[in-house]
Design a protein around this motif. Sequence first.
Motif, PDB file in Angstrom:
ATOM      1  N   THR A 140     -67.527 -69.370-109.981  1.00 19.84           N
ATOM      2  CA  THR A 140     -67.880 -70.322-108.934  1.00 19.84           C
ATOM      3  C   THR A 140     -66.657 -70.888-108.238  1.00 19.84           C
ATOM      4  O   THR A 140     -66.764 -71.500-107.200  1.00 19.84           O
ATOM      5  CB  THR A 140     -68.709 -71.475-109.514  1.00 19.84           C
ATOM      6  N   ASN A 167     -63.185 -69.687-106.715  1.00 20.58           N
ATOM      7  CA  ASN A 167     -62.235 -68.640-106.389  1.00 20.58           C
ATOM      8  C   ASN A 167     -60.826 -69.196-106.509  1.00 20.58           C
ATOM      9  O   ASN A 167     -60.551 -70.338-106.159  1.00 20.58           O
ATOM     10  CB  ASN A 167     -62.465 -68.161-104.946  1.00 20.58           C
ATOM     11  N   HIS A 197     -58.531 -67.799-101.314  1.00 19.31           N
ATOM     12  CA  HIS A 197     -59.616 -67.612-100.354  1.00 19.31           C
ATOM     13  C   HIS A 197     -60.368 -66.326-100.678  1.00 19.31           C
ATOM     14  O   HIS A 197     -59.751 -65.293-100.992  1.00 19.31           O
ATOM     15  CB  HIS A 197     -59.055 -67.556 -98.925  1.00 19.31           C
ATOM     16  N   TRP A 198     -61.677 -66.362-100.574  1.00 16.89           N
ATOM     17  CA  TRP A 198     -62.491 -65.214-100.962  1.00 16.89           C
ATOM     18  C   TRP A 198     -62.119 -63.936-100.214  1.00 16.89           C
ATOM     19  O   TRP A 198     -62.346 -62.830-100.710  1.00 16.89           O
ATOM     20  CB  TRP A 198     -63.987 -65.526-100.751  1.00 16.89           C
ATOM     21  N   SER A 199     -61.550 -64.075 -99.043  1.00 18.85           N
ATOM     22  CA  SER A 199     -61.260 -62.872 -98.253  1.00 18.85           C
ATOM     23  C   SER A 199     -60.085 -62.079 -98.804  1.00 18.85           C
ATOM     24  O   SER A 199     -59.920 -60.912 -98.470  1.00 18.85           O
ATOM     25  CB  SER A 199     -60.985 -63.247 -96.795  1.00 18.85           C
ATOM     26  N   PHE A 200     -59.266 -62.689 -99.636  1.00 19.77           N
ATOM     27  CA  PHE A 200     -58.178 -61.921-100.259  1.00 19.77           C
ATOM     28  C   PHE A 200     -58.032 -62.253-101.739  1.00 19.77           C
ATOM     29  O   PHE A 200     -56.968 -62.057-102.322  1.00 19.77           O
ATOM     30  CB  PHE A 200     -56.850 -62.101 -99.509  1.00 19.77           C
ATOM     31  N   ASP A 201     -59.089 -62.726-102.352  1.00 21.73           N
ATOM     32  CA  ASP A 201     -59.069 -62.989-103.785  1.00 21.73           C
ATOM     33  C   ASP A 201     -59.598 -61.746-104.503  1.00 21.73           C
ATOM     34  O   ASP A 201     -60.797 -61.571-104.664  1.00 21.73           O
ATOM     35  CB  ASP A 201     -59.932 -64.206-104.116  1.00 21.73           C
ATOM     36  N   TYR A 202     -58.690 -60.886-104.901  1.00 22.95           N
ATOM     37  CA  TYR A 202     -59.097 -59.650-105.582  1.00 22.95           C
ATOM     38  C   TYR A 202     -58.487 -59.586-106.980  1.00 22.95           C
ATOM     39  O   TYR A 202     -58.103 -58.525-107.450  1.00 22.95           O
ATOM     40  CB  TYR A 202     -58.704 -58.434-104.744  1.00 22.95           C
ATOM     41  N   TYR A 247     -59.949 -59.571 -92.355  1.00 23.96           N
ATOM     42  CA  TYR A 247     -59.550 -60.973 -92.251  1.00 23.96           C
ATOM     43  C   TYR A 247     -58.039 -61.043 -92.117  1.00 23.96           C
ATOM     44  O   TYR A 247     -57.311 -60.413 -92.891  1.00 23.96           O
ATOM     45  CB  TYR A 247     -60.055 -61.750 -93.467  1.00 23.96           C
ATOM     46  N   ASN A 267     -67.539 -56.474-104.963  1.00 26.82           N
ATOM     47  CA  ASN A 267     -66.746 -57.619-104.536  1.00 26.82           C
ATOM     48  C   ASN A 267     -67.417 -58.947-104.892  1.00 26.82           C
ATOM     49  O   ASN A 267     -66.759 -59.968-105.058  1.00 26.82           O
ATOM     50  CB  ASN A 267     -66.569 -57.513-103.019  1.00 26.82           C
ATOM     51  N   LYS A 290     -66.511 -63.201-107.602  1.00 29.69           N
ATOM     52  CA  LYS A 290     -66.160 -64.354-106.775  1.00 29.69           C
ATOM     53  C   LYS A 290     -67.317 -64.760-105.877  1.00 29.69           C
ATOM     54  O   LYS A 290     -68.239 -63.973-105.630  1.00 29.69           O
ATOM     55  CB  LYS A 290     -64.925 -64.040-105.929  1.00 29.69           C
ATOM     56  N   GLN A 291     -67.195 -65.959-105.390  1.00 31.21           N
ATOM     57  CA  GLN A 291     -68.240 -66.501-104.538  1.00 31.21           C
ATOM     58  C   GLN A 291     -67.862 -66.242-103.085  1.00 31.21           C
ATOM     59  O   GLN A 291     -66.801 -66.674-102.630  1.00 31.21           O
ATOM     60  CB  GLN A 291     -68.353 -67.995-104.776  1.00 31.21           C
ATOM     61  N   ILE A 292     -68.698 -65.520-102.403  1.00 28.29           N
ATOM     62  CA  ILE A 292     -68.455 -65.239-100.992  1.00 28.29           C
ATOM     63  C   ILE A 292     -69.473 -66.037-100.195  1.00 28.29           C
ATOM     64  O   ILE A 292     -70.677 -65.910-100.418  1.00 28.29           O
ATOM     65  CB  ILE A 292     -68.587 -63.728-100.695  1.00 28.29           C
ATOM     66  N   PRO A 293     -69.005 -66.869 -99.263  1.00 28.10           N
ATOM     67  CA  PRO A 293     -69.954 -67.773 -98.589  1.00 28.10           C
ATOM     68  C   PRO A 293     -70.891 -67.030 -97.653  1.00 28.10           C
ATOM     69  O   PRO A 293     -70.642 -65.891 -97.252  1.00 28.10           O
ATOM     70  CB  PRO A 293     -69.033 -68.712 -97.816  1.00 28.10           C
TER      71      PRO A 293
END
Lengths: 263, 474
Positions: free
Chosen positions: A3, A5, A8-13, A234, B170, B174-177
């Motif tokens: 819950t 991250n 940021h979710w766009s580059f959290d790998y 992103y 993916n 993780k939580q993707i909004p």
Amino acid sequence: MKTNNRHHWSFDYNHGAQNPQFTQELIGTLRGCYTNTDTHGRQAAQTVKHVYNILPNYWRGYAGGDTKKELRIGETTVERTKNGSLWNYTVEYENTTSGEHLQMQFCCHDDNYRSLIDNWRVTVRNSGNDKYSELTSEGHLTRDSEVRLRINGTEIAGGVVDKSTKMTCNWALFDVIPALTQTVQASGSGIDIVLLEDLEQLRPKSKIGFLESIQTPMPLDGYYVYGVGLLPSYWWLDADGNIAIASTFFETLVLREKIEGST
Amino acid sequence: MNERPNIVFINTDQHSWDAISAYGNPYLHTPNIDELHRNGTSFRQSYCTDPVCAAARSSWATGLYTSETGVPFNGGHLHPDIPDIGQVLRADRYRPFHCGKWHVPGRNVRESFQTLYYGQRSIGAGGAAYYDSATTHAVADFLTNYDGDQPFYLQIGYVDPHDVCEYLHNHEEKQIPNPVEHGIVSEDDLPPLPENFDYDERETVLHRVCRRVEDALIHAPILKAVQHWDELQWRYLIWNYYRFVEKVDAEIGRVMALLRETSQHHRTLIIFTADHGEACGSHRMFQKFTLYEESVQVPFIVACLGDGIPIEKDRVDETHFISGVDVFPTICDYAGIDTPEMLQGISVRPLVEGRDVQWRDSAYIESNYWGRAIVTEHYKYVTEYKPKIVEDFLPPGPDAEQFGLAQLFDRQNDPAETENLVTDPAYSEIVKVSQDKLLAQEAKLHRQEIVHPHPKRVISNWGERLRAYWQHNR
């Protein structure tokens, strides 16, 4: 599902086969870049070169499945030189998973959209152990706004560009996004653009929009890009107008080095 | 034409039948596959042999069903004595080339074909973002340098839209909004939820254990993640899936353009299909591994971009049942060479030439080793074999005594498969007829014992879980 991250979710790998290296590599690369490189004053430079590490986003398997000594799977260099009212670009993209090394050369107008000009050239070498070893593709736009590609000397149609929309190459987004920040943010729902991905595949009805600003791992403004046949990516812009992180669903480019010159 | 044609077999991965704009889907743009459709015959009743990559591909390679090939799931291993299409063509002086995804475990693609491109790190299940454009480059290099003296067979394996799996993975960690709340897309951009998003929960034990229970055998972390999704997130999955389809459509367009400009198009037969489909939210499901239509029905087009090969063009064949086992004999038919004995498939050549021939009246599908389905014009019957008490690693069937739970769908009145009719007494005769048809089809198969240790382990482990479910959930 986590819950919280870490980034940021766009580059959290930082998961799957990458765990826990991804964040270390991403932060370490950025830290090295922003500690050792003068990233300021990009507007005045006549030659700008950004070097990015390519980190894999994907879940598992394609890099062998195991944690690797080095997570980096390649490198991208975006170099542009101002020549009068034009910008000449040379982009090198090397990927040890696909085995391809692309060199892309193209020229753009010195406008905010970096509108693509004739003629561009892509040279590809393949390091894989198969019959295909290299390819050359040269392209141009006809008067009727049709993309024509000459692949190993054979000319094919590459699609027609809507004249009402600016066309550029995806690799020019490293300059287009910094130039259009105010326009994009003012637009609300984003601005339209046509992308010629890797100077080969036309992605019509593409859009650049503003995502949000973040403070971790450093102050960055986020933008998204997607279109027909183009999954959302992103782009994270630092305060000095450099794209620090660019993340597609499959890979993350992390700024490693910036070199500027006046010639 | 009298001379033997070039044959190009283009395959995509995880590509559902209806994810093509020419077939009426307004939510994506596939101008190149549309053009392929206009230049050929499309088959409406086209089914994969098994809705998972390696299994379905083992059928393309051999013309056999997956309980025969040794690859009944992704971790299988092709029986070494079964010839593949590359070996058969090469033996008859056809030049077999491979480019892109192969994914038939147990068979080295580089030994059966000359590979144009197979990745620096060999292509596994996914990775379209890296491999598909390189695959097109390799095909371009091949076509622009081909000397043209001898006919060639070229199979081009694109990975997309399989990369939708990356989109799903993916979400595991993780939580993707919500993308609409984030302003990335508007709700109007998103396709609607499928009409069968809500489903009849009377499914087989195999399906529940593989895909529904909390510790599902297949991709449980994704299952856990999507349970938190709202409607817009499901719709965004579909939106993303269509972008992956558009991506691979553009690659196919490049190959078609090159065939034209190298003047190979008149003498080149194109077969286009996919290994399996994508659930895309139907039955609240994702990916494949199910026997529902979205997972098993795939595009199948036979085309020629020129006029050198007689084909009925711009036509959809609504009636004939096509299976993944038909790829092999169709290639052999056009190549003018004999097929190996015991092949299960039939050449579709007479159908694309508009000739009347005797044809099968159903499609037979297997799934996850124990799952079975038979599709007829009016009904689809789905069942499972119970795991054996003592596993002998011989794929099950035909054995009505070992049938587990079942589903029956009325394809005419319930094409979305929303109501399982199998326990309705009014359909008892239909169930009996369907079972008989399934058993008759299975009696024609030439099963071999699975001997490779990896698939044996999978069968043992999965079988144990299934037996436990049967014991505790009677």
